[in-house]
Design a protein around this motif. Structure first.
Motif: not given
Length: 268
Positions: A59-65, A36-57
């Motif tokens: 689709d991008a988070a699970v793309r190609d996983v 739910r948090r935004p990505a921190p600076d210099r984050s090594r892993p890829e990052w997806a900010t999501v709202d699980y309950r409202r189903n926002r983000g």
């Protein structure tokens, strides 16, 4: 050499999710954090900010996983439904690894019922999946003891506990995430099954507290199940840290070296 697979960790900034992310990165895997948090600076892993309950983000988070380790906790069914729906819609059949709790089918606590319902949701999804049930974490026991120690006399529920270190559970999840889907795997419990009163005494000694510890019985079916030890798995003890060793260690173990909340972390 880095794995060609992409592994998504939901709840990747929580204590369990962070440990799983750290373990996967240490093995050279490509990791994506869903938070739910935004990505921190210099984050090594890829990052997806999501709202699980409202189903926002999502689709991008699970793309190609290829693998999803589902570490998000809570009691909102929409979180799990939305995640699984998005995974099914990818058409890729990613391996879904779910962490649950020992005794969810025997202890009729609302949160346990929720975890059992989610297990069944995962099983019905048609996705390749792995479900691991673990006992309570040392962190939870420590926090409970801190609350119970506030009055002059420490009244502690009469029940056994088999608490386990978060790092030990994370290590098992990392192994499961990098292997084939296995359905329901054997439960994972802590190295000791001991009365909660004894663990409370260890907590007091570790923090220098002086309290008289008194055990007591709570009424009702839930606590009867706890007293019977339905939330423990003595035959599946881990070889990890005991509660006393955890208290003595307290900074974090090496597996928690991934700390996304630290803006000064250098991921190079």
């Amino acid at each position: 050499m880095q794995s060609e697979r992409t592994i998504l960790v939901t709840g990747g900034t929580g204590s369990m999710g962070s440990a799983v992310v750290g373990g996967l990165l240490a093995r050279g895997h490509r990791v994506r954090v869903a938070s739910r948090r935004p990505a921190p600076d210099r984050s090594r892993p890829e990052w997806a900010t999501v709202d699980y309950r409202r189903n926002r983000g999502l689709d991008a988070a699970v793309r190609d996983v290829d693998v999803v380790v589902h570490c998000t906790s809570g009691m909102r069914r929409a979180v799990d439904v939305n995640l699984i729906d998005n995974l099914v819609e990818t058409g890729r059949d990613p391996h879904l690894v779910y962490i649950s709790i020992v005794g969810v089918d025997r202890v009729h606590h609302p949160y346990y019922r929720y975890k059992l319902d989610t297990e069944r949701l995962v099983e019905r999804s048609g996705l390749p999946h792995t479900i691991l049930r673990a006992t309570q974490f040392h962190d939870l026991v420590r926090v409970a003891c801190a609350v119970l120690a506030r009055p002059p006399v420490m009244f502690v529920p009469d029940m056994p506990m088999q608490s386990i270190d978060t790092a030990d559970v994370a290590a098992r999840l990392v192994g499961l995430a990098t292997g084939p889907a296995a359905g329901r795997v054997p439960d994972l419990g802590g190295p000791e099954v001991r009365p909660l009163c004894e663990l409370a005494g260890e907590y007091l000694r570790a923090v220098g507290g002086r309290r008289r510890v008194r055990g007591f019985r709570l009424p009702g079916g839930v606590f009867a199940a706890y007293r019977a030890g339905y939330h423990t798995t003595p035959e599946q003890r881990s070889g990890g840290r005991t509660f006393a060793e955890y208290l003595a260690a307290r900074p974090q173990p090496a597996e928690l070296a991934y700390r996304p909340a630290d803006p000064g972390r250098d991921w190079a």
